[in-house]
Design an enzyme around this catalytic site. Structure first.
Site, short mmCIF file in Angstrom:
data_model
loop_
_atom_site.label_atom_id
_atom_site.label_comp_id
_atom_site.label_asym_id
_atom_site.label_seq_id
_atom_site.Cartn_x
_atom_site.Cartn_y
_atom_site.Cartn_z
N CYS A 73 9.85 -25.62 38.13
CA CYS A 73 9.36 -24.09 38.09
C CYS A 73 10.46 -23.73 39.08
O CYS A 73 11.35 -23.90 39.65
CB CYS A 73 8.33 -24.41 39.52
SG CYS A 73 7.71 -22.54 39.94
N CYS A 183 11.75 -18.46 33.85
CA CYS A 183 10.35 -19.11 34.33
C CYS A 183 10.04 -19.55 33.43
O CYS A 183 10.28 -19.56 32.37
CB CYS A 183 9.23 -17.83 34.28
SG CYS A 183 7.71 -18.79 34.91
#
EC number: 5.1.1.3
Length: 268
Positions: A73, A183
């Site tokens: 992440c 992302c």
């Protein structure tokens, strides 16, 4: 034998990292932990993100006797890696936006970074740009809504192309030739993003680089061994909230054999 890899993300976007890991280590045991109770991370306050992530990851890593942790992440990686490395005795690998390779291949010297608002505003992101793309024009595009579109796609829902077109409109009017997907959810939408922006645009993400780093660590001699009395499902998924049936189906398709809640008093 070293313990399983623990892959962590706010949702199941980190499956894009898992896919790359499996390409180079198809037999490696992996567990997946996602904090879907607080998805999306890109809108959380830094203090909340740090305190929640650190306790959650450490607890689960100890529970399964993990051999390595992958923070799949970008939003979390920009904030928690140092603390995790201080508190865990096993390697911790994070995700870094692919600014450096993008700057190397952009013919127009004009690149974009598509990430969550949290990643966009982090000082670390600016440091990457200053260090590796000083001679490029770099445009920043932040979106949390794309995260939810990716989650919906993984759950079996068709991507709302009209909404995607609207979210990508600022990029479409730019003259950049290389777009960094900052992302781990966004590679899930790579086909649709190309459809919207045009096939000529180059999309880059960090999945392969992360997998290569993990492989390098596993080939080293410093990984701890699992205790002989530890028994763990090496293909388990741990969640912090209920998940939709469509997501459960996708996780089963990914080869996970159990889905169970992570119990903690420090999640909220």
């Amino acid at each position: 034998m070293s313990g399983p890899i623990l892959i962590f993300d706010s949702g199941i976007g980190g499956l894009s990292i898992l896919d790359e890991i499996r390409k180079v280590m198809p037999q490696q045991s992996c567990c997946y932990l996602f904090d879907n109770a607080r998805l999306p991370y890109g809108e959380l306050e830094e203090s909340e993100l740090i305190s929640g992530c650190v306790s959650l990851i450490i607890e689960q890593a100890m529970r399964i006797n993990a051999g390595i942790v992958v923070v799949a992440c970008n939003s979390a990686s920009t904030l928690v890696l140092t603390t995790l490395r201080e508190q865990l005795s096993i390697p911790v690998v994070g995700v870094v936006p692919a600014i450096k390779p993008a700057a190397k291949i952009s013919k127009r010297r004009h690149i974009g970074l598509l990430a969550t608002p949290g990643t966009i505003k982090r000082p670390y992101t600016k440091q990457l740009i200053d260090a590796f793309a000083e001679d490029c024009r770099v445009e920043l595009f932040g979106s949390s809504e794309l995260v939810m579109l990716a989650e919906a796609k993984l759950a079996g829902t068709a991507v709302d192309m009209q909404k995607l077109e609207l979210l990508l409109a600022p990029i479409r009017t730019s003259e950049l030739d290389t777009l960094v997907l900052g992302c781990t959810h966004f590679p899930v939408l790579a086909t649709e993003i190309k459809q919207s922006l045009g096939q000529s645009i180059i999309l880059l993400d960090s999945g392969k680089a992360v997998a290569d780093r993990v492989l390098s660590l596993l080939k080293g001699n410093g990984l701890p061994k699992t205790a002989s009395n530890k028994v763990v499902d090496y293909s388990a998924v741990f969640t912090t909230d209920d998940i939709a049936q469509g997501l459960k189906k996708r996780l089963v398709e990914e080869g996970f054999t159990s889905i169970e809640p992570h119990s903690s008093t420090n999640l909220r």
